[in-house]
Each structure stands twice: as structure tokens, then as C-alpha cells.
Enzyme design. Sequence first.
Site, PDB file in Angstrom:
ATOM      1  N   SER A  20       0.812  -1.213   0.000  1.00 38.22           N
ATOM      2  CA  SER A  20       0.000   0.000   0.000  1.00 38.22           C
ATOM      3  C   SER A  20       0.842   1.258   0.000  1.00 38.22           C
ATOM      4  O   SER A  20       0.326   2.343  -0.174  1.00 38.22           O
ATOM      5  CB  SER A  20      -0.924   0.019   1.217  1.00 38.22           C
ATOM      6  OG  SER A  20      -0.153   0.038   2.396  1.00 38.22           O
ATOM      7  N   LYS A  70       1.311   4.491   6.842  1.00 39.44           N
ATOM      8  CA  LYS A  70       0.759   5.275   5.747  1.00 39.44           C
ATOM      9  C   LYS A  70       1.369   6.667   5.824  1.00 39.44           C
ATOM     10  O   LYS A  70       2.080   7.016   6.757  1.00 39.44           O
ATOM     11  CB  LYS A  70      -0.783   5.407   5.879  1.00 39.44           C
ATOM     12  CG  LYS A  70      -1.560   4.114   5.765  1.00 39.44           C
ATOM     13  CD  LYS A  70      -1.677   3.652   4.335  1.00 39.44           C
ATOM     14  CE  LYS A  70      -2.472   2.371   4.230  1.00 39.44           C
ATOM     15  NZ  LYS A  70      -1.741   1.201   4.717  1.00 39.44           N
TER      16      LYS A  70
END
EC number: 3.4.21.-
Lengths: 175, 243
Positions: A20, A70
Site C-alpha cells: 500500500s 501510511k
Amino acid sequence: CAAVFFRDHFFTIDSVNGSSMAPTLSPTAHETGAKDRIFIQRGILGRSDIQRGDVITFWKPHKQSEISIKRVVGVEGDTVYPHRGYACDPEVVNSRRVEGVDGLGSREWTLGGDGDVEVGKVVVPTGHVWVEGDNWRRSYDSRDFGPVSLGLVDGRARWVWRDWLRLQPVGDERE
Amino acid sequence: MPPPRIRPSLLLFSAKPPRPHTPFFTQRLHPQRTHTLTTLFSRLRLTHSSAPTPVRSTWRIVKNTAKSLLVIHLFMTYIGTIGPTHGISMVPTIPHSYRSTPFILVSHLHRRGRNIAVGDVITYHTPAKTSIIGCKRVVGMPGDFVSVLSGGRENEDLGKADDEGDWANVKEEVVRVPEGHVWLAGDNLDWSRDSRVFGAVPLNLVRGKVEAVVWPPSAWKMLGGEEGLRDATDEEYEPLVTR
């Protein structure tokens, strides 16, 4: 004891699962399974010096005891217009929902709302950050689970260790 | 990769090997006497045995203080602590007084919501401000349906009678607790800012479970058991405070 203290308050090394955050982190994870190792700076719980562009590790809001990495795209007070997710779904936005810290407007007159909420707009509440993965096609992030409380933040990734190279993963191409 | 689990035996192991010129070294040859708490203290005592200069003894004091503080800090982070509370939202479980501060015993073995069940009183970082640690009771686990009474009094409601004011218009709704979150409620529902205000709280924000109220002594109780979740009965409940 000292090693645990060091790990909790100074630096941790961890490996990145998933793709991701490709191509910043683990760019070939989906092909070769080679994972990046990163140096994470810890001891930043709740500190307000997390800025846009930082890559942070945080405990997942939707899964107990799982950690995720993230990039911070929005800090408190920012307005985010996500292109998918719960904020773009008029069924979710206009339904009967608990008005908490999901950043959507308030529909109740008593709380200062105007009865109608703009679909697709999120204002990041106090003490929260909006995180998104660099690989936007394959990232389950704030567009799905909403803003992340600063109390969930675990650390900030500083360096990537791929082979013998050390570089900063913040790598903002905006600069 | 998750961080390694902390084993309690690590607390008793010191990284230094025993020095050969101290009499303690011969004792180490007895395998059953190694690595107990008494050997740890005797090792600390024997490090003072060689003639201490002022610099060396100061350094030893500093080093031993740092070691103790480190152990205490890790104990408080990973195992538990006793801390003060403020506020009236958990009355009568955690009492309130203008003269003394109640203290609660918190277990950090339940951090991030491990082994938490409905009815436990937990401490958690409030979602909006991480430095504020709240203490409420878990009413719903992920997936549970929770009946929510709207309201919670504000300061403007002080002095209002039962039949006026917004808080008197009690609405009841049913909420399903989302995945990975818990629904919190204070025991003093009228004066509690809890999940009715800020929504469900992620389990990873939970800091620990409150095991007991330890101060003031008149309010000493172990939570859980009679103080915890009980089956509903048909008897009428007396209100605890009427006015």
C-alpha cells in the site's frame, strides 16, 4: 530493560508488509516478496509536530492490535476531498449515523449543522490526521476508516534500509 | 513484524557478567543460586566492595537510580499503575469529593483492548486530545448493538427541573458498534461525556483496565464480580441520588 526502553522511546526497526506504500516502501513486494526495512522514530505519541508528508506508523482503528504504515496527507483542520470511500457515499453521509470524529459535517441543528451534509468533503477533526497510502489503488486508509486519532500514532518512519542504502522515505516530490 | 513479547524474566537478568575478582564469582558456580532477586541485590551490594572514590560512588548511585527508574517505568507501562482521577462521570463507582482525590489501580496488561469484555471499566486516550486519559465503562464490543440514550447534561442544565430543558427529551436509539471499536458509557449517565458525544472509540486507544478503586479507603472496591456485569433482574431499582 534498556533495550525495551530504547525501542519504545527512540528507534525501532520493522519490515513493511503489503504494497500500500509502493513505490516509496516495499516497491517490489507484490512481485518478489522483498520487504523494505525501515527505521521508525518512536516516542511521538500525540505530539503535534506530525506534518503533512510524514510517513507514520499507527495502530489500526478498525483492527485491534494491528499496526499500519501510511503517509499523513491532512492534519487537524484540513479539508480533504477524497475520491472514494465513506465520505463519497451519500447513503452513509445522509443516513442516521453517530456523529463523532469522522470528519463529516453535522446534520443536527443544535450542533451547528445546517441539516445537509456535503458529500465528498471531510474536515479533519482536532487531534486527528488523515492518512493515505502512496499506492492509492491498493491502500485501505482514511478514505475507508476515517481520520486517525493522534493517540493511535506509534512512530514516524525516517529511513529505509533496502540494501546498503539509507534514504529518507518522506521523499516528498513536492519539494 | 510485531514487537517481541516482554517476558517477566527479562527484568531480573542483568547484561553484565560477574567480575572474577569478587567473592560473588565463586557463588555463581552453584547453578541453583543464579538469577534470583536476592542475587541481584547482592550483586548490587558487592559492586560497592572495592574502595570507592567519590566519583565512582556517585556514578554508581546515578547508575543504580537510572536502573531502578527504568524498571519502574517499564513496570508502569506494561503491567500497571495507580493513578488519580477527576470528575463525576463514574459516580458512584469512583466517588467524587472536593477534599480528596480518588485513586484507581489500572492494569496495563489490557492495553490496546486485550481481554476486554463488556462491563469492564477501562482507561483510554480520548480521541480528540491524546494527552487526556479518560475512564469509562465498556458497554458494547465490536458488532454489539447498543441502546443509546441521548443527552448528558451540560452546564446550562444546572438547576433545571425534570420536565424542562433539552436533556429531559430523552431519545433512545440503537447503534451497532463498528469493527475494532468499543462503546463507552459513564456510570453517572447524566453527567458523562462518553460515546454519546464522541462516538465509538478504537480498541487500540485503550490504555488499560481499572481493577480496583484504592483511595479513599471508604470507597475501596474491586471492580468486577458484584461491581461488574450482572444479569438483569425484575426488581425495581432505587435511584441512588434523587436531588
